[in-house]
Design an enzyme around this catalytic site. Structure first.
Site, mmCIF file in Angstrom:
data_model
loop_
_atom_site.group_PDB
_atom_site.id
_atom_site.type_symbol
_atom_site.label_atom_id
_atom_site.label_comp_id
_atom_site.label_asym_id
_atom_site.label_seq_id
_atom_site.Cartn_x
_atom_site.Cartn_y
_atom_site.Cartn_z
ATOM 1 C CG ASP A 73 -2.102 0.948 1.035
ATOM 2 O OD1 ASP A 73 -2.413 1.311 -0.123
ATOM 3 O OD2 ASP A 73 -2.709 1.338 2.047
ATOM 4 C CE1 TYR B 179 -0.611 8.330 4.219
ATOM 5 C CE2 TYR B 179 1.461 9.522 4.245
ATOM 6 C CZ TYR B 179 0.216 9.284 4.787
ATOM 7 O OH TYR B 179 -0.197 10.004 5.880
ATOM 8 C CG HIS C 137 -4.840 10.450 3.144
ATOM 9 N ND1 HIS C 137 -5.905 10.260 4.002
ATOM 10 C CD2 HIS C 137 -3.892 9.542 3.494
ATOM 11 C CE1 HIS C 137 -5.609 9.256 4.838
ATOM 12 N NE2 HIS C 137 -4.400 8.818 4.557
ATOM 13 N NE ARG D 132 4.663 13.806 10.941
ATOM 14 C CZ ARG D 132 4.020 12.763 10.415
ATOM 15 N NH1 ARG D 132 3.829 11.676 11.128
ATOM 16 N NH2 ARG D 132 3.575 12.804 9.180
ATOM 17 C CD GLU E 260 -6.266 4.794 4.906
ATOM 18 O OE1 GLU E 260 -5.579 4.074 4.153
ATOM 19 O OE2 GLU E 260 -5.769 5.525 5.788
ATOM 20 C CD GLU F 281 -5.439 2.997 0.058
ATOM 21 O OE1 GLU F 281 -4.632 2.403 -0.684
ATOM 22 O OE2 GLU F 281 -5.288 3.114 1.293
ATOM 23 C CG ASP G 251 -5.585 0.533 3.991
ATOM 24 O OD1 ASP G 251 -5.614 -0.509 4.646
ATOM 25 O OD2 ASP G 251 -4.719 1.424 4.122
ATOM 26 N NE ARG H 195 -8.017 6.293 9.884
ATOM 27 C CZ ARG H 195 -7.310 6.138 8.770
ATOM 28 N NH1 ARG H 195 -6.035 5.797 8.821
ATOM 29 N NH2 ARG H 195 -7.883 6.320 7.592
ATOM 30 C CD GLN I 22 -3.075 4.650 10.901
ATOM 31 O OE1 GLN I 22 -4.303 4.671 10.860
ATOM 32 N NE2 GLN I 22 -2.316 5.105 9.933
ATOM 33 C CE1 TYR J 212 3.136 7.650 12.572
ATOM 34 C CE2 TYR J 212 2.102 7.620 14.739
ATOM 35 C CZ TYR J 212 2.759 8.299 13.734
ATOM 36 O OH TYR J 212 3.055 9.629 13.870
ATOM 37 C CE LYS K 9 -3.433 2.162 7.472
ATOM 38 N NZ LYS K 9 -4.272 3.023 6.623
ATOM 39 C CB THR L 165 -7.444 -4.985 2.104
ATOM 40 O OG1 THR L 165 -6.420 -4.686 3.060
ATOM 41 C CG2 THR L 165 -7.381 -3.966 0.965
ATOM 42 C CB THR M 170 -6.418 7.851 1.629
ATOM 43 O OG1 THR M 170 -6.232 6.733 2.487
ATOM 44 C CG2 THR M 170 -7.838 8.356 1.750
ATOM 45 C CD GLU N 234 -8.157 12.385 4.682
ATOM 46 O OE1 GLU N 234 -7.820 13.147 3.775
ATOM 47 O OE2 GLU N 234 -8.328 11.159 4.508
HETATM 48 MN MN MN Z 1 -4.036 3.116 2.966
#
Ligand code: MN
Length: 441
Positions: free
Chosen positions: A139, A141, A146, A155, A211, A213, A245, A249, A252, A256, A265, A269, A372, A386
């Site tokens: 996968d 990004y 996104h 962050r 997500e 995708e 996906d 959260r 994650q 992560y 994740k 899927t 995403t 989001e």
């Molecule tokens: Mn993804």
């Protein structure tokens, strides 16, 4: 423009399968996507089929019932025995030639109509299966809106890390938990760190998300140690599905760092069952460039064709139907729209070339997720993370229910289609799945 168009892209062409000629059909004769199916409720061995309107052309039966040239017969053999991977491995010229033969056979007025009529199965009488053996799943990004929005949540001062505009970022996902539209996805249990808590707990994920995708399937592969230059990338791409996906959260956020996604994740899927081939998508290619003020791709990720036509204009949508809506007979509601050609910072060819750039061997049927695909505006987020601003602001649905993350019984439906002046609209079909409650801890 380096798109390869032929008579199979003629927007005026019609099929003797009447349902393929409806203006809003996802599967007109210009599409001809491949899928794997069996008759619903049967134990038949899986068959490869081509979607045409509301029907499936069974290629096992069509291989013997139809009239084909010897070259077409050779290309049909792996499909007739249900082995889409072996067909994916054929050179693109052979795959393109078979598309032309299937198009001619399904065209209104074709002499093959009488023989092939008996090889059709209505899609609503079929059970769709994962279309091929997916040896490996990666996968990426590539959705920059996104990546920026989610980066801000995690962050605030440093949303896009400095490598983002140089490297197509990705991680190795899990192929064994890939399922097909219509499936049910169980809410995962996970290790969660509640805000302010001193220690994590194990509990059902509370922040379950989707997500939006695309997934692209690899055609012919490369031997371990070999690379795939950008100029050859298109030869190694087979076709595209929608891909959800599923993401926990809260799991994650805790797990992560430093190695990226893992149990947040890999529990599920979901892909749409029909693989829309690169040949069908040719009319929807578009120019691709990084903004002039951004770093330009290193030479190994650049080519004249990628700049001229590396993008694909594909409209994407997420729809939601809650259990309460379903009980009331209410239709799903659309949560957002975006466009792959405008949201992806790297092209499908760049993802593939980068993946093999260290000599990593790709194989026919490997699946690459795009990441995403959110639009530039807040209401175009391709995940609930989001759309709900990290869970801080819930969405209100038409029936008054609210959501910041998914609840049990929610059905998430991804939809996609390509439209362009001078081309016939083609669609991907639904990528739908419903959330089941977690098993007890
Ligand atoms: Mn993804």
């Amino acid at each position: 423009m380096s798109a390869i168009l032929d008579h199979t892209h003629d927007p005026a062409a019609q099929s003797w399968v009447a349902s393929a000629n409806a203006a809003d059909a996802d599967f007109p004769i210009q599409n001809l996507p491949y899928g794997l199916f069996r008759r619903a409720g049967s134990n038949d061995s899986p068959r490869v089929g081509v979607a045409i309107g509301a029907q499936i052309l069974d290629l096992n039966r069509a291989a013997s019932a139809g009239r084909w040239s010897s070259a077409e017969h050779v290309a049909l053999q792996p499909l007739a025995r249900g082995d889409l991977n072996a067909f994916m491995a054929l050179p693109s010229a052979q795959r393109r030639a078979l598309r032309q033969a299937l198009f001619d056979a399904l065209l209104a007025g074709s002499k093959q109509e009488a023989a092939l009529q008996a090889c059709l199965l209505p899609q609503d009488e079929a059970e769709m299966l994962v279309p091929c053996r997916i040896g490996d799943y990666t996968d990426f990004y590539t959705g920059i809106h996104h990546a920026t929005t989610v980066g801000k949540l995690f962050r605030p001062d440093n949303p896009l890390l400095p490598n983002y505009k140089w490297v197509p970022i990705g991680y190795h996902g899990r192929s064994s938990s890939i399922g097909v539209s219509g499936q049910q996805v169980r809410r995962p249990l996970g290790q969660l760190m509640p805000p302010g808590a001193a220690a994590p707990e194990r509990a059902p994920a509370k922040r379950l998300d989707y997500e939006l995708e695309l997934g692209v399937f690899v055609a012919g592969g490369n031997a371990l140690g070999d690379t795939i230059p950008m100029e050859a990338a298109d030869e190694h791409l087979f076709g595209v599905t929608l891909l959800n996906d599923w993401s926990a959260r809260d799991v994650q956020a805790w797990e992560y760092q430093p190695l990226g996604p893992f149990l947040a994740k890999n529990f599920a899927t979901t892909i749409s069952p029909w693989i829309v081939t690169m040949e069908a998508l040719e009319p929807f290619r578009c120019a691709f460039a990084h903004p002039a003020e951004d770093p330009q791709p290193l030479p190994y990720l650049d080519s004249a064709k990628n700049r001229a036509a590396g993008g694909y204009e594909i409209e994407l949508e997420v729809w939601l139907q809650t259990a309460q809506m379903r009980a009331a007979g209410a239709e799903p509601t659309r949560l957002m729209r975006s466009n792959f050609g405008r949201s992806a910072y790297w092209t499908l060819a760049q993802m593939l070339t980068h993946h093999a750039s260290n000599g990593c061997n790709l194989q026919p049927g490997d699946l690459l997720g795009t990441g995403t695909q959110s639009g530039a505006f807040a209401e175009e987020g391709g995940s609930l993370l989001e759309l709900s601003l990290g869970g801080k602001q819930s969405l209100t649905l038409p029936n008054g229910e609210t959501r910041s993350f998914l609840q049990d019984g929610d059905t998430v439906i991804l939809r996609g289609y390509a439209v362009k002046d001078g081309a016939r609209r083609i669609g991907f079909g639904d990528c739908a799945a419903t959330v089941l409650p977690a098993k007890s801890a």
